[in-house]
Design a protein around this motif. Structure first.
Motif, PDB file in Angstrom:
ATOM      1  N   HIS A 108       0.852  -1.186   0.000  1.00 42.35           N
ATOM      2  CA  HIS A 108       0.000   0.000   0.000  1.00 42.35           C
ATOM      3  C   HIS A 108       0.888   1.236   0.000  1.00 42.35           C
ATOM      4  O   HIS A 108       1.565   1.519   0.991  1.00 42.35           O
ATOM      5  CB  HIS A 108      -0.917   0.009   1.225  1.00 42.35           C
ATOM      6  CG  HIS A 108      -1.867  -1.150   1.262  1.00 42.35           C
ATOM      7  ND1 HIS A 108      -3.013  -1.193   0.495  1.00 42.35           N
ATOM      8  CD2 HIS A 108      -1.828  -2.319   1.951  1.00 42.35           C
ATOM      9  CE1 HIS A 108      -3.642  -2.332   0.726  1.00 42.35           C
ATOM     10  NE2 HIS A 108      -2.948  -3.034   1.587  1.00 42.35           N
ATOM     11  N   PRO A 109       0.916   1.991  -1.096  1.00 44.21           N
ATOM     12  CA  PRO A 109       1.737   3.206  -1.139  1.00 44.21           C
ATOM     13  C   PRO A 109       1.346   4.169  -0.022  1.00 44.21           C
ATOM     14  O   PRO A 109       0.188   4.194   0.417  1.00 44.21           O
ATOM     15  CB  PRO A 109       1.411   3.798  -2.516  1.00 44.21           C
ATOM     16  CG  PRO A 109       0.896   2.650  -3.322  1.00 44.21           C
ATOM     17  CD  PRO A 109       0.180   1.763  -2.353  1.00 44.21           C
ATOM     18  N   LEU A 110       2.306   4.965   0.422  1.00 46.84           N
ATOM     19  CA  LEU A 110       2.080   5.906   1.515  1.00 46.84           C
ATOM     20  C   LEU A 110       1.886   7.324   1.006  1.00 46.84           C
ATOM     21  O   LEU A 110       2.693   7.846   0.237  1.00 46.84           O
ATOM     22  CB  LEU A 110       3.265   5.889   2.476  1.00 46.84           C
ATOM     23  CG  LEU A 110       3.200   6.930   3.610  1.00 46.84           C
ATOM     24  CD1 LEU A 110       2.031   6.638   4.554  1.00 46.84           C
ATOM     25  CD2 LEU A 110       4.521   6.957   4.379  1.00 46.84           C
ATOM     26  N   TRP A 111       0.806   7.942   1.483  1.00 42.34           N
ATOM     27  CA  TRP A 111       0.543   9.376   1.293  1.00 42.34           C
ATOM     28  C   TRP A 111       0.669   9.977   2.685  1.00 42.34           C
ATOM     29  O   TRP A 111      -0.174   9.771   3.540  1.00 42.34           O
ATOM     30  CB  TRP A 111      -0.850   9.539   0.712  1.00 42.34           C
ATOM     31  CG  TRP A 111      -1.362  10.933   0.558  1.00 42.34           C
ATOM     32  CD1 TRP A 111      -0.671  12.104   0.627  1.00 42.34           C
ATOM     33  CD2 TRP A 111      -2.727  11.294   0.280  1.00 42.34           C
ATOM     34  NE1 TRP A 111      -1.501  13.178   0.420  1.00 42.34           N
ATOM     35  CE2 TRP A 111      -2.761  12.701   0.206  1.00 42.34           C
ATOM     36  CE3 TRP A 111      -3.899  10.568   0.103  1.00 42.34           C
ATOM     37  CZ2 TRP A 111      -3.955  13.396  -0.042  1.00 42.34           C
ATOM     38  CZ3 TRP A 111      -5.074  11.247  -0.146  1.00 42.34           C
ATOM     39  CH2 TRP A 111      -5.101  12.651  -0.224  1.00 42.34           C
ATOM     40  N   VAL A 112       1.747  10.693   2.931  1.00 40.10           N
ATOM     41  CA  VAL A 112       2.041  11.160   4.278  1.00 40.10           C
ATOM     42  C   VAL A 112       1.810  12.660   4.408  1.00 40.10           C
ATOM     43  O   VAL A 112       2.063  13.424   3.477  1.00 40.10           O
ATOM     44  CB  VAL A 112       3.499  10.804   4.668  1.00 40.10           C
ATOM     45  CG1 VAL A 112       4.504  11.585   3.825  1.00 40.10           C
ATOM     46  CG2 VAL A 112       3.741  11.003   6.150  1.00 40.10           C
ATOM     47  N   ALA A 113       1.320  13.068   5.573  1.00 43.37           N
ATOM     48  CA  ALA A 113       1.091  14.485   5.864  1.00 43.37           C
ATOM     49  C   ALA A 113       2.133  14.962   6.866  1.00 43.37           C
ATOM     50  O   ALA A 113       2.336  14.338   7.906  1.00 43.37           O
ATOM     51  CB  ALA A 113      -0.307  14.689   6.428  1.00 43.37           C
ATOM     52  N   ASN A 114       2.797  16.058   6.544  1.00 43.26           N
ATOM     53  CA  ASN A 114       3.771  16.675   7.450  1.00 43.26           C
ATOM     54  C   ASN A 114       4.047  18.078   6.923  1.00 43.26           C
ATOM     55  O   ASN A 114       4.522  18.235   5.798  1.00 43.26           O
ATOM     56  CB  ASN A 114       5.044  15.844   7.497  1.00 43.26           C
ATOM     57  CG  ASN A 114       5.937  16.162   8.689  1.00 43.26           C
ATOM     58  OD1 ASN A 114       7.046  15.662   8.814  1.00 43.26           O
ATOM     59  ND2 ASN A 114       5.470  16.988   9.622  1.00 43.26           N
ATOM     60  N   TYR A 115       3.740  19.080   7.742  1.00 44.59           N
ATOM     61  CA  TYR A 115       3.808  20.469   7.287  1.00 44.59           C
ATOM     62  C   TYR A 115       5.021  21.205   7.871  1.00 44.59           C
ATOM     63  O   TYR A 115       5.504  20.887   8.950  1.00 44.59           O
ATOM     64  CB  TYR A 115       2.548  21.225   7.707  1.00 44.59           C
ATOM     65  CG  TYR A 115       1.241  20.578   7.311  1.00 44.59           C
ATOM     66  CD1 TYR A 115       1.150  19.739   6.200  1.00 44.59           C
ATOM     67  CD2 TYR A 115       0.081  20.799   8.049  1.00 44.59           C
ATOM     68  CE1 TYR A 115      -0.045  19.157   5.827  1.00 44.59           C
ATOM     69  CE2 TYR A 115      -1.129  20.215   7.692  1.00 44.59           C
ATOM     70  CZ  TYR A 115      -1.181  19.392   6.587  1.00 44.59           C
ATOM     71  OH  TYR A 115      -2.373  18.810   6.231  1.00 44.59           O
ATOM     72  N   GLY A 116       5.482  22.191   7.133  1.00 42.49           N
ATOM     73  CA  GLY A 116       6.518  23.094   7.618  1.00 42.49           C
ATOM     74  C   GLY A 116       7.893  22.461   7.787  1.00 42.49           C
ATOM     75  O   GLY A 116       8.683  22.905   8.621  1.00 42.49           O
ATOM     76  N   VAL A 117       8.181  21.427   7.004  1.00 39.58           N
ATOM     77  CA  VAL A 117       9.477  20.761   7.087  1.00 39.58           C
ATOM     78  C   VAL A 117      10.061  20.606   5.691  1.00 39.58           C
ATOM     79  O   VAL A 117       9.359  20.703   4.691  1.00 39.58           O
ATOM     80  CB  VAL A 117       9.344  19.367   7.753  1.00 39.58           C
ATOM     81  CG1 VAL A 117       8.914  19.509   9.204  1.00 39.58           C
ATOM     82  CG2 VAL A 117       8.356  18.486   6.992  1.00 39.58           C
ATOM     83  N   GLU A 118      11.364  20.349   5.630  1.00 44.94           N
ATOM     84  CA  GLU A 118      12.012  20.170   4.338  1.00 44.94           C
ATOM     85  C   GLU A 118      11.755  18.789   3.763  1.00 44.94           C
ATOM     86  O   GLU A 118      11.774  18.594   2.549  1.00 44.94           O
ATOM     87  CB  GLU A 118      13.511  20.424   4.466  1.00 44.94           C
ATOM     88  CG  GLU A 118      13.859  21.881   4.749  1.00 44.94           C
ATOM     89  CD  GLU A 118      15.349  22.131   4.726  1.00 44.94           C
ATOM     90  OE1 GLU A 118      16.108  21.170   4.469  1.00 44.94           O
ATOM     91  OE2 GLU A 118      15.761  23.281   4.956  1.00 44.94           O
ATOM     92  N   SER A 119      11.550  17.821   4.631  1.00 45.87           N
ATOM     93  CA  SER A 119      11.198  16.468   4.201  1.00 45.87           C
ATOM     94  C   SER A 119      10.305  15.866   5.272  1.00 45.87           C
ATOM     95  O   SER A 119      10.463  16.164   6.461  1.00 45.87           O
ATOM     96  CB  SER A 119      12.440  15.606   3.967  1.00 45.87           C
ATOM     97  OG  SER A 119      13.176  15.478   5.167  1.00 45.87           O
TER      98      SER A 119
END
Length: 242
Positions: A185-196
């Motif tokens: 299952h491919p990952l769609w990840v949420a993470n804001y305000g970071v370079e990675s």
């Protein structure tokens, strides 16, 4: 239908170019969208909410649970503009034990399946939004819930869904790598305000992220207010129906 298919093929970027194509995800919160204006931008893909479970804000406005009333218009509008589009379900996982978790997951999966109907060639893979709150579910119960939803949707729609989550929410599963193994299952990840982004489950069992939702404060022509924006690490074809 044939003409639309040819137009979509002509507009589709190749694998290398696809990685630089920006994307969005939308739901009833954006209300009516002017997809013709969105089509004038560089937006190349869009995840569109098809349904929501029961819980959280849905309990405040019960008639906004279940099917997203803007899904059909959003799906057709995006596709008409040559934007690669797919459906997602915002889960409100709950249950007091394995049987209860399975029952709840099947109810939510059935709503999603009914709204989506069938997948078409070049649609984005269906996606399950796994984020808090999780009610009274234990780690094992949440894993059971997720597994049940994924299996039911795959059986009915014929494709392995993408999982959308964030690092902290996925810890509620015990940070399991089970759903990441062998690229299941491919990952769609949420993470804001970071370079990675911070990637759960041991960097998704070494596979890394496929889609990154990097802000919820984006602005796109044709959409009133803020909208989530995404970028790819893989080609669009890797997360699409073939």
């Amino acid at each position: 239908m044939v003409a639309l298919g040819l137009a979509l093929a002509a507009l589709a970027p190749g694998p290398a170019a696809a990685q630089s194509v920006p994307g969005i995800d939308v739901s009833r919160f954006q209300e009516a969208i002017d997809w013709e204006r969105v089509g004038e931008t560089r937006i190349g893909f869009a995840f569109v909410q098809a349904s929501r479970g029961n819980g959280g804000d849905c309990t405040v406005v019960p008639d906004r649970c279940g099917a997203d009333e803007f899904y059909g218009l959003n799906y057709l509008g995006a596709r008409a503009e040559g934007i690669r589009v797919g459906a997602y379900h915002r889960a409100f996982a709950s249950g007091r034990g394995p049987k209860s978790a399975r029952r709840d997951a099947k109810v939510e999966a059935n709503v999603f399946i009914e709204v989506v109907g069938e997948l078409r060639e070049r649609d984005l893979l269906p996606a399950l939004d796994v984020e808090t709150p999780f009610g009274d579910l234990s780690k094992r119960g949440l894993r059971t819930w997720v597994r049940t939803w994924l299996k039911r949707v795959r059986r009915k729609l014929g494709e392995r869904p993408i999982i959308y989550t964030n690092h902290s929410s996925w810890q509620a599963t015990g940070d399991t790598t089970k759903f990441a193994r062998a690229g299941r299952h491919p990952l769609w990840v949420a993470n804001y305000g970071v370079e990675s982004p911070s990637v759960p489950a041991a960097n998704w069992n070494g596979a890394g992220w496929s889609v990154w939702q990097y802000t919820s404060s984006g602005h796109v022509k044709g959409i009133e207010g803020s909208v989530d924006k995404n970028r790819l690490r893989v080609g669009l074809d890797e997360i699409s129906v073939r």
